[in-house]
Design a protein around this motif. Sequence first.
Motif, PDB file in Angstrom:
ATOM      1  N   PRO A   1       0.835  -1.207   0.000  1.00 54.91           N
ATOM      2  CA  PRO A   1       0.000   0.000   0.000  1.00 54.91           C
ATOM      3  C   PRO A   1       0.870   1.257   0.000  1.00 54.91           C
ATOM      4  O   PRO A   1       2.043   1.213   0.381  1.00 54.91           O
ATOM      5  CB  PRO A   1      -0.787  -0.131   1.312  1.00 54.91           C
TER       6      PRO A   1
ATOM      7  N   ARG B   1       1.787   5.048   8.642  1.00 52.73           N
ATOM      8  CA  ARG B   1       0.469   4.625   9.126  1.00 52.73           C
ATOM      9  C   ARG B   1      -0.209   3.745   8.084  1.00 52.73           C
ATOM     10  O   ARG B   1      -0.248   4.075   6.893  1.00 52.73           O
ATOM     11  CB  ARG B   1      -0.393   5.856   9.417  1.00 52.73           C
ATOM     12  N   THR B   2      -0.733   2.616   8.507  1.00 54.01           N
ATOM     13  CA  THR B   2      -1.539   1.722   7.681  1.00 54.01           C
ATOM     14  C   THR B   2      -2.811   1.405   8.451  1.00 54.01           C
ATOM     15  O   THR B   2      -2.916   1.754   9.634  1.00 54.01           O
ATOM     16  CB  THR B   2      -0.786   0.412   7.371  1.00 54.01           C
TER      17      THR B   2
ATOM     18  N   GLU C   1      -4.506  -7.579   3.426  1.00 53.20           N
ATOM     19  CA  GLU C   1      -5.327  -6.644   4.193  1.00 53.20           C
ATOM     20  C   GLU C   1      -6.506  -7.358   4.854  1.00 53.20           C
ATOM     21  O   GLU C   1      -6.816  -7.137   6.027  1.00 53.20           O
ATOM     22  CB  GLU C   1      -5.834  -5.525   3.278  1.00 53.20           C
TER      23      GLU C   1
END
Length: 438
Positions: free
Chosen positions: A245, A265-266, A411
Amino acid sequence: MKIKLSDCLRPLMLGALFLGTAANAAVQSIDKVVAIVDNDVVMQSQLDQRVHEVQQTIAKRGGGLPPAGVLDQQVLERLIVENLQLQIGERSGIRITDEELNQAVGTIAQRNNMSIDQFRAALARDGLSYEDARDQIRREMVISRVRQRRVAERIQVSEQEVKNFLASDLGKMQLSEELHLTNILIPTPESANSEAIQSAYRQAMDVYQQLKQGADFGQMAIAKSGSDNALEGGDMGWRKPAQLPPPFDRELSAMAVGDITQPARTPGGFIILKVLEKRGGGTQVRDEVHVRHILIKPSEIRSEAETKRLAEKLYDRIEAGEDFAELAKSFSEDPGSALNGGDLNWVDPNALVPEFRQVMADTPQGQLSKPFKSPYGWHVLEVLGRRATDSTTQAREQQAMTVLRNRKYDEELQTWLRQIRDEAYVEIKLPGADQAAQ
């Protein structure tokens, strides 16, 4: 609860009938529960065994061990999540047969260039039993099937998504090198407030600073990471930049081997990545063979021996000058090629069963093979041509499909694992660990 006791009382003298000798009793330690997980438990013996296995793995990599208490908590959390998945598998009726397990064990031994006996010996040298290894492999196979049912089957990638991806800047990066990555994830709760997010960020920056000062990445991952691969030192395997990502998709391509990203940040928290190796790129060429065949199958009215004799007769007739295509139309029992005179057109050898592939490889172009057996029956084949085909376009499409599926799978898997963990009743009884119950 499993309790093992040795003999409790052993008189030192046969004549000492009235003198108690309980002080000489030898009592083995009692196995105990270290976590209650929904309808099951994790035992101290399970934790000790897995910690030992992890220690062996870390030692082989040459990394240093984190403090014992930290390692125990990381391993226990892994066992809790595994246990939840195994319970789902049990409720879903997922079973691994002995045949499937034997095949999996054989494959693992083969990948390590070992026979089963050598595999047993290698485990013994590491202080691990063959039976425990088989049990762990069975557990991992169940967990894999649970994930396939609950996660992978929900992921769909359309042809339009593939086309859009290949037309994008990220898609064009698909033909670039692959990266071998490790990661450290400092997780944040699903509904974290700003204070919790800031706390996680401070933890991530502290880890990052230690890494920049020379701390071992694998050891830090084992001690600090909340990712599913923490106990493997955060090893993510080989990935294309496009599988990751933003902002990592573009950033990693420009990084050198050994570089570490700053925390980003994810959805799952703050993640740090390290590039271990790079490889790949370039045009892909696939070997193809133009082949035709005649297939004769045994049946209730034709024995194996009779089937072989018929294949041999057809071989003799072709050798005597009869037309291969006409005999294939009359006799071949392969519904996909019989009407085309047995012609399979240009095929990738890797798509064929090993027996067919080997005979095809051994047969010169323009020559007929002698009758041979495969799982489908008895064959006679003729190699009509060989060529090397530029399969870059097809390979790019398949890679794009894999990238998009892997991205969605990673994810979805992390979200699903957090979900089943959050929804479960878990009570941790490990001394020194935080108590948790839901």
